[in-house]
Design a protein around this motif. Structure first.
Motif, mmCIF file in Angstrom:
data_model
loop_
_atom_site.group_PDB
_atom_site.id
_atom_site.type_symbol
_atom_site.label_atom_id
_atom_site.label_comp_id
_atom_site.label_asym_id
_atom_site.label_seq_id
_atom_site.Cartn_x
_atom_site.Cartn_y
_atom_site.Cartn_z
ATOM 1 N N UNK A 1 70.094 -5.662 52.754
ATOM 2 C CA UNK A 1 68.452 -5.463 53.662
ATOM 3 C C UNK A 1 69.108 -5.513 55.405
ATOM 4 N N UNK B 1 68.906 -2.663 63.564
ATOM 5 C CA UNK B 1 68.010 -2.940 64.583
ATOM 6 C C UNK B 1 68.324 -3.554 65.310
ATOM 7 N N UNK C 1 63.875 4.543 60.263
ATOM 8 C CA UNK C 1 63.229 4.883 60.599
ATOM 9 C C UNK C 1 62.978 5.191 59.161
ATOM 10 N N UNK D 1 66.026 2.718 57.043
ATOM 11 C CA UNK D 1 65.503 1.023 57.014
ATOM 12 C C UNK D 1 64.766 2.331 55.535
ATOM 13 N N UNK D 2 63.623 3.158 55.787
ATOM 14 C CA UNK D 2 63.093 3.108 54.177
ATOM 15 C C UNK D 2 64.150 3.209 53.357
ATOM 16 N N UNK E 1 65.711 0.262 52.124
ATOM 17 C CA UNK E 1 64.877 -0.867 51.569
ATOM 18 C C UNK E 1 64.381 -0.504 50.369
ATOM 19 N N UNK E 2 63.874 0.897 49.770
ATOM 20 C CA UNK E 2 63.745 1.333 48.072
ATOM 21 C C UNK E 2 65.320 0.604 47.770
#
Lengths: 599, 311, 334
Positions: C257, C264, C311, C314-315, C318-319
């Protein structure tokens, strides 16, 4: 009883101040306390003129001005040129017209002696120009004596005092060391004082200023914001730090407009100054300066409501096409070639730019027209230092040849050097200020870098610097190449050649390049009174610096504005450009009118 | 509990001093004067004058002692960039606005985030779950400034142009309607955090032995969720609210910039860019105090909800 | 509990790397989550009761069973591949101008993502930008790991005065707004790729130091560690062979993470003008370019594609991170 409460409130206020609560916060507490005891009469005095009934202004007497991108820091131009407040609250001796000529403001007439070393300003007699909204006082010669002294006093830390250094002993006084007993010692150890300055009030209406030598351009300096006065009585009564912060003290000012209210970060409101010499020609009864960052301004222009709307705005490259293509919006567009230039300054002290051939190659490798076009109309190609519309602009085909765009010439220049054929380039970095997207600085820089890659095989990186690091790093003169702008302060070639490139100064040199002949010419131009002769001097200087590639003029800044259709009498210069309020010309609000506003 | 609070508060004083000292030293190590940002057209001599005026020509430890002394009396000095305005004046008028916005954003994030997270956990791998995960990820994959611009374009530009004017404006901070879009933009990321966090913490608890036992005892599903799962899984969620509020309540540079809100968030960035040392220190200290206060509060609340914790 | 509780979370807090408002949830959320869960007495015993040998194999199998995790893994791998092979895939150079007159051309078959204000191909720049973003993301986390883990381990394993001193220092850094600190470093050293990931790493390690410390604090008193100690193992080998492997789960997840958080922050730095040196593209400076108010309206493609790239990444992370956590946590195995 009321007096007692007042005393109590005063004590309470001091207490609050000591714990860091400001006056405004205190007022809230005080108002509550006072209301509770029904002693409103004793408090009314504290509320001040801000709460006074606002006079009604009709829709055609109201203007929503795009003046403030950030909250002003104060209204004290006398100490800080960049206070970022509405410039029409103050007036100097002279001002600029739309063609950037110095014309009378509070000085009705002005003249010099034969060699332009002594200037006399005749102030409009028996005026009532100063006002705090309720009281009035005349603008006199003494105000300017006081103000110039205040600005030059080293105790006051006025950052831009340098603009007044043409006045006799000004630099000596400003660069002196203040002693504990109130006296000053200059750099050579001799005593110096404000009395030594060449500023004298002959009588209330006559100001005589003696120069360090012949200074034909002094009216241009006097017409600039840096020469705005400060009201002595207010400074002394409220304190040098507090008099111009409004809020809890009334702001004394002498411009065509007076400060009516200042809601920090939101709105500044102005009303006309009835005592201003030009008051009868001013049609606006109320001016709103909503504080809106540049990024949101266009939305406020198109969609804004209440006091968060704008009657004019800067149009950026992204929106320009939309405006040009829209039949209605295109009518609102206005153009202005701003007195400011973007240039590329190579360091002749650092490889590979220590070689004249390399500098020449670079100067031939940049297509100025392409750089201008990439901004979508917000720049126009530049071939000399002084911008279009300013005295000293040289429309000279011979000069344009020196650094003309020609990729073949560029490659030829490299023949015989180790970079022949566009090979073997070391790591090269171009430096620039961060966050100048508003001026398309980044887009132009990227295009220049791309052109150097295409035409010279030179790969250049761009390093951006935040405001705080920019100046000290720049002055080290250790950068290979700088992408830098110069906005004219006062419209005279001395501001361009002298203040930017003159190399015989103790500090503040932006470039490593220096040339004795160039410096001599700058000195000569400073003291030459005849405009024709001056122009020729600066032409020679321009030729020298361009041939040695001390700098490369790239583009002049062009501003595109949109004005609402109900804004009339917009000031225009002789090229037909609309000149809005800015750093130099500061009388837009006084000149325009509003007719048929759509609510 | 009182003793514990007191000891925490006392402990915090050296921490604050250390924060001030660290920031002070790093700031002084970085080259340049706070007055360099004034303009490149100012000479070195003028800058030296200004430094003398504000006592910046003194040795660094002297400056620090003077600063701390004044700060203890509540005087954070003149903002070098906005001189002659003082830091107290500026913070005094900007902080309440940021606090106001931050409070709304936190409330928004907590209410919506916890609800979403709970629903997702109960209906794990159902459509509510996927929806909330998607929303959460979308919300925090999108920088707040992008989110802000998109909200403005949608609600203040595009919808009104297409006949649906809900009264939203492009920016400003005057009427309550101005609060809505910034609240969403600012609350979105914490909302996502809370939703995801609630979900995982809840799933953790749902899977745990005592919930299995409760189920096995034949308690109704609603009762299980409300009485056992909610209570146990919200404890770690509560700990998040404090720091979220501290972060959001001191303002956001980006949201304030986009919506033109006169809060103090901008100083987290602009004071750095212009090296406004007094403002940087003030921002650091305010943030530190705020964060510590929130965490203390959270710990106390924690003790109330979780009887296993005793101070 | 009376002593250790306040020390576990003296200032609590979430990581504020990008923007106080963006409040990147993940790294710290997990830091907190993992520590919080470990603290619950009912769960601690279960965790260590498991044999650790089959952990990785089991985890991998569990990961592959998780559809979302597979999607995440695929996205992450895709981006890594695109970043590495960008020069082969991209039709244009990273800062090559296609044609200045075609600046801001809308997406079309020729230029699927359109052109930027300098007339450069956005598709190519996104590919090259992936390199920068992944370098910033990964290298900053390497620094975080190199500083954070030893400090956290030392504090947690030794405890006492060392722990106290280190954690007080961590508290101080933790309480300073992260963006401000990063800006401070970048102002000092100048912008540019190396300085940015260095700054991100130097500022970001406190989260992981705390996390590791919490783990070590919990694990060093476990029976198997005591057993190792009794059987004569030295401190260093205990850390390396017994405690560290059991702390890996939260570390790995936190790093997973941390990468998008760093990406970012780089975007935020670019937005305020001190990011990667142009003309080199990064998703951050592309978002900054596209997010100027004017371009959002006139050329939304300039903003859309870099935002999508960020995005999606990040996705993906995250997954993958969620999946990893589930897979590495044996309790989830029902």
């Amino acid at each position: 009883m009321a007096a007692q409460l007042n005393e109590q409130l005063r004590l309470l206020e001091q207490r609050f101040k000591s714990v860091g609560l400001d006056r405004r916060g205190f007022m809230k507490v005080a108002a509550g306390a006072a209301a509770g005891t029904m002693m409103v009469d004793g408090v009314a005095r504290y509320v001040g003129p801000a709460a006074a009934a606002q006079d009604e202004a009709g829709p055609d007497e109201t203007f929503y001005n795009f003046a403030l991108r950030n909250d002003p820091v104060s209204f004290d131009w006398n100490l800080n040129l960049y206070v970022n407040a509405d410039v029409e609250t103050f007036s100097g001796l002279l001002m600029f017209d739309a063609d950037l000529n110095a014309i009378p403001d509070w000085a009705e007439t002005f003249e010099s002696n034969e060699d332009a070393s002594v200037w006399t300003f005749n102030i409009r007699r028996d005026n009532q120009g100063w006002s705090n909204g309720t009281e009035q006082r005349p603008v006199t010669a003494g105000d300017f004596v006081y103000s110039f002294r205040r600005q030059l006093d080293p105790r006051n830390g006025a950052a831009y005092a340098g603009f007044l250094f043409d006045i006799k002993n000004a630099e000596r006084f400003n660069n002196s060391t203040p002693n504990d007993d109130g006296t000053y010692t200059d750099a050579e150890g001799n005593p110096v004082s404000a009395e030594d300055l060449g500023i004298v009030a002959v009588d209330d209406w006559t100001l005589e200023v003696t120069m360090e030598g012949p200074r034909g351009y002094f009216p241009q300096v006097v017409a600039y914001l840096a020469a705005y006065p400060a009201p002595q009585w207010a400074v002394e009564e409220y304190g040098s730090d507090r008099w111009a912060l409004a809020g809890d003290v009334p702001l004394w000012s002498n411009g065509p407009f007076l400060l009516d209210s200042w809601e920090h970060d939101v709105l500044v409101t102005l009303k006309p100054n009835p005592g201003h010499w030009d008051a009868e020609n001013i049609t606006l009864k109320r001016v709103y300066d909503p504080i809106i960052p540049a990024e949101s301004a266009i939305l406020a222009y198109e969609q804004g409501e209440g006091t968060q709307q704008l009657d004019w705005v800067n149009i950026d490259a992204a929106n320009l096409t939309r405006y040009q293509e829209d039949p209605e919006l295109s009518q609102q567009l206005r153009e202005y070639v701003y007195p400011g230039i973007w240039m590329l300054v190579p360091s002749n002290g650092i490889p590979p730019f220590d070689q004249l051939e390399v500098r020449k190659a670079v100067s031939h490798a940049i297509d100025r027209t392409r750089v201008a076009n990439i901004t979508n109309g917000l720049a126009i190609e530049a071939f000399c230092m002084v911008p279009i519309g300013v005295f000293g602009f040289l429309d000279d085909p011979e000069l344009q040849e020196i650094q003309k765009f020609d990729p073949e010439l560029a490659m030829e220049a490299l023949v015989g050097t180790e970079f022949e054929g566009g090979q073997n380039w070391p790591e090269i970095t171009m430096h620039m200020r961060a966050q100048e997207e508003v001026f398309n600085a980044d887009i132009m820089a990227n295009d220049i870098v791309a052109q150097l890659q295409e035409n010279l095989g030179m790969s250049v990186q761009i390093q951006t610097w935040p405001e705080a690091s920019w100046r000290p790093e720049l002055f080290k003169n250790e950068w290979q190449m700088v992408w830098i702008r110069w906005w004219s302060d006062y419209p005279d070639p001395n501001n361009s050649y002298g203040d930017m490139f003159y190399s015989r100064k103790a500090s503040g040199k932006r470039q490593a390049w220096s040339n004795a002949q160039f410096d001599d010419l700058v000195n000569q131009g400073k003291s030459e009174a005849d405009p024709e002769a001056r122009l020729e001097i600066y032409r020679q200087a321009e030729q020298i610096i361009q041939e040695d590639v001390g700098y490369m003029p790239i583009v002049y800044r062009v501003d595109q504005y949109a004005f609402k259709p109900w804004v009339k009498d917009l000031p225009e210069n002789r090229q037909g450009f609309t000149v809005p309020e800015g750093n130099i010309y500061v009388r837009m609000l006084s000149d325009i009118s509003v007719e048929g506003r759509e609510e | 509990m009182l003793r514990y609070s007191l000891s925490r508060i006392i402990w915090f004083i050296p921490t604050l001093l250390a924060m001030a000292a660290v920031t002070f030293v790093i700031m002084k190590l970085t080259p340049g004067s706070p007055f360099d940002a004034t303009s490149e057209k100012v000479s070195d001599f003028q800058i030296a004058q200004l430094e003398r005026l504000y006592g910046l020509d003194k040795p660094i430890h002297e400056q620090f002692v003077v600063y701390i002394g004044n700060a203890l009396r509540g005087d954070f000095g003149v903002s070098y960039h906005a001189r002659p305005q003082t830091v107290n004046e500026i913070i005094g008028r900007t902080f309440p606005i940021s606090l106001h916005l931050g409070l709304m954003a936190t409330l928004f994030a907590v209410v919506v985030g916890v609800t979403l997270g709970t629903l997702a956990a109960i209906r794990q791998n159902g459509w509510v779950d996927y929806l909330s995960v998607t929303v959460a990820i979308l919300f925090y994959s999108m920088p707040s400034f992008v989110m802000g611009f998109l909200l403005i374009l949608l609600f203040a530009v595009w919808l009104p142009h297409n006949g649906l004017d809900l009264g939203f404006r492009v920016g400003g901070w005057e009427a309550p309607i101005d609060w809505v879009l910034p609240t969403i933009a600012l609350g979105a990321a914490p909302l996502a955090t809370l939703a995801r966090y609630t979900r995982s913490s809840m799933i953790e608890v749902i899977r745990s032995d005592f919930v299995r036992t409760a189920r096995a005892k034949g308690l109704s599903e609603n009762r299980v969720v409300i009485k056992h799962v909610m209570k146990n899984s919200l404890i770690p969620v509560v700990t998040l609210i404090g720091p979220i509020f501290a972060a959001v309540g001191t303002g956001s540079f980006f949201v304030e910039q986009v919506f033109n809100i006169p809060g103090m968030g901008k100083f987290f960035v602009t004071s750095m860019q212009v090296k406004d040392q007094t403002m940087i220190l003030a921002v650091v200290l305010i943030y530190g105090v705020f964060l510590a206060a929130m965490n203390l509060l959270v710990d106390l609340v924690y003790g109330v909800i979780d009887p296993r914790i005793r101070y | 509990m009376a002593q250790s509780q306040p020390q576990t979370r003296p200032l609590g807090g979430i990581d504020l790397a990008a923007d106080p408002a963006v409040a990147p949830p993940t790294a710290s959320e997990l830091a907190q989550g993992a520590a919080g869960v470990q603290r619950l007495p009912t769960l601690a015993g279960e965790l260590v009761g498991r044999p650790q040998r089959s952990l990785w194999g089991d985890a991998w199998r569990r990961l592959l069973k998780n559809k979302l995790a597979v999607v995440g893994l695929t996205i992450v791998i895709l981006f890594i591949v695109l970043a590495i092979f960008a020069p082969l895939i991209a039709p244009y150079g990273q800062s090559e101008v296609v044609d200045p007159r075609l600046a801001r051309t809308d997406p079309s078959w020729t230029w699927p993502f359109g052109l930027d204000p300098n007339g450069r191909d956005i598709f190519s720049r996104i590919l090259y930008g992936a390199q920068v973003s992944l370098v910033v993301g990964v290298l900053s986390q390497v620094i975080v790991l190199l500083i954070g883990v030893p400090i956290g381990a030392l504090a947690g394993y030794l405890g006492g005065a060392v722990d106290n001193t280190l954690m007080r220092a961590v508290d101080v850094i933790y309480a300073i707004p992260q963006l401000l600190l990063v800006l401070l470093f970048v102002n000092w050293w100048g912008s540019g790729l190396t300085n940015i990931f260095l700054a991100l790493g130097l500022v970001g390690w406190v989260t992981i130091a705390r996390l590791v410390r919490g783990q070590f604090l919990a694990l060093r008193e476990q029976e198997y560690v005591n057993a190792a100690r009794v059987s004569g193992a030295k401190g260093f080998s205990i850390i390396l062979r017994h405690i560290l492997p059991n702390s890996l789960t939260p570390i790995i997840v936190a790093l997973t993470f941390g990468i998008p958080t760093a990406i970012f922050t780089e975007a935020a730095l670019s937005y305020v003008g001190v990011g990667i040196m142009p003309p080199q593209p990064s998703w951050g400076n592309m978002v900054a370019d596209g997010s100027r108010a004017g371009y959002i309206q006139s050329d939304p493609h300039m903003l859309l594609f870099p935002v999508l790239a960020i995005g999606l990444t990040m996705l993906g992370f995250t997954f993958m991170g969620d999946g990893l956590r589930d897979a590495l946590d044996p309790k989830g195995n029902d």
